[in-house]
Design an enzyme around this catalytic site. Structure first.
Site, short mmCIF file in Angstrom:
data_model
loop_
_atom_site.label_atom_id
_atom_site.label_comp_id
_atom_site.label_asym_id
_atom_site.label_seq_id
_atom_site.Cartn_x
_atom_site.Cartn_y
_atom_site.Cartn_z
N GLN A 67 0.85 -1.19 0.00
CA GLN A 67 0.00 0.00 0.00
C GLN A 67 0.89 1.24 0.00
O GLN A 67 1.08 1.88 1.03
CB GLN A 67 -0.92 -0.04 1.23
CG GLN A 67 -1.97 1.01 1.26
CD GLN A 67 -3.01 0.83 0.18
OE1 GLN A 67 -3.07 -0.18 -0.50
NE2 GLN A 67 -3.85 1.81 0.01
N PHE A 68 1.44 1.60 -1.16
CA PHE A 68 2.36 2.73 -1.25
C PHE A 68 1.73 4.05 -0.82
O PHE A 68 2.43 4.98 -0.42
CB PHE A 68 2.93 2.86 -2.66
CG PHE A 68 1.99 3.43 -3.66
CD1 PHE A 68 2.01 4.79 -3.95
CD2 PHE A 68 1.06 2.62 -4.32
CE1 PHE A 68 1.14 5.33 -4.88
CE2 PHE A 68 0.19 3.16 -5.25
CZ PHE A 68 0.22 4.51 -5.53
N THR A 69 0.42 4.14 -0.83
CA THR A 69 -0.24 5.40 -0.49
C THR A 69 -0.06 5.79 0.98
O THR A 69 -0.35 6.93 1.34
CB THR A 69 -1.75 5.35 -0.82
OG1 THR A 69 -2.35 4.29 -0.08
CG2 THR A 69 -1.98 5.15 -2.30
#
Length: 105
Positions: free
Chosen positions: A78-80
């Site tokens: 989940q790079f966000t």
């Protein structure tokens, strides 16, 4: 590295109408890395998550780890989690690790 940890009775991840991961009783992890994260930080986080006492014991006290309850782990890249929304209305992901980091780990 940032990780959001959630207890779960049953979870799954679906991509394009296909289940690509699922667990029963255990932990769901939303995981994000930066380019500076090394195996040292990753190993530390793995050990910490495996030993978090966040499951109830027989007295309904959070005193057991995912290992103690023989739980499963569903880890989701989940790079966000590293989004920066300080300026303007479009988040920046400059601090997030490259997408191929998720495949390596």
């Amino acid at each position: 590295m940032k990780v959001v940890v959630q207890r779960s009775k049953k979870s799954s991840v679906t991509v394009a109408d296909k289940v690509v991961g699922s667990i029963n009783h255990g932990l769901v992890l939303l995981v994000s890395f930066t380019a500076e994260d090394s195996s040292k930080e990753i190993d530390w986080m793995i050990n910490k998550i495996l030993h978090l006492r966040i499951f109830d014991d027989e007295n309904k006290i959070m005193n057991k780890s995912v290992l103690d309850v023989t739980g499963e782990i569903l880890s989701i890249s989940q790079f966000t989690l590293y989004s920066d929304c300080k300026k303007g209305n479009r988040p920046s992901f400059v601090n997030a690790g490259a997408p191929d980091m998720a495949d390596e780990i």
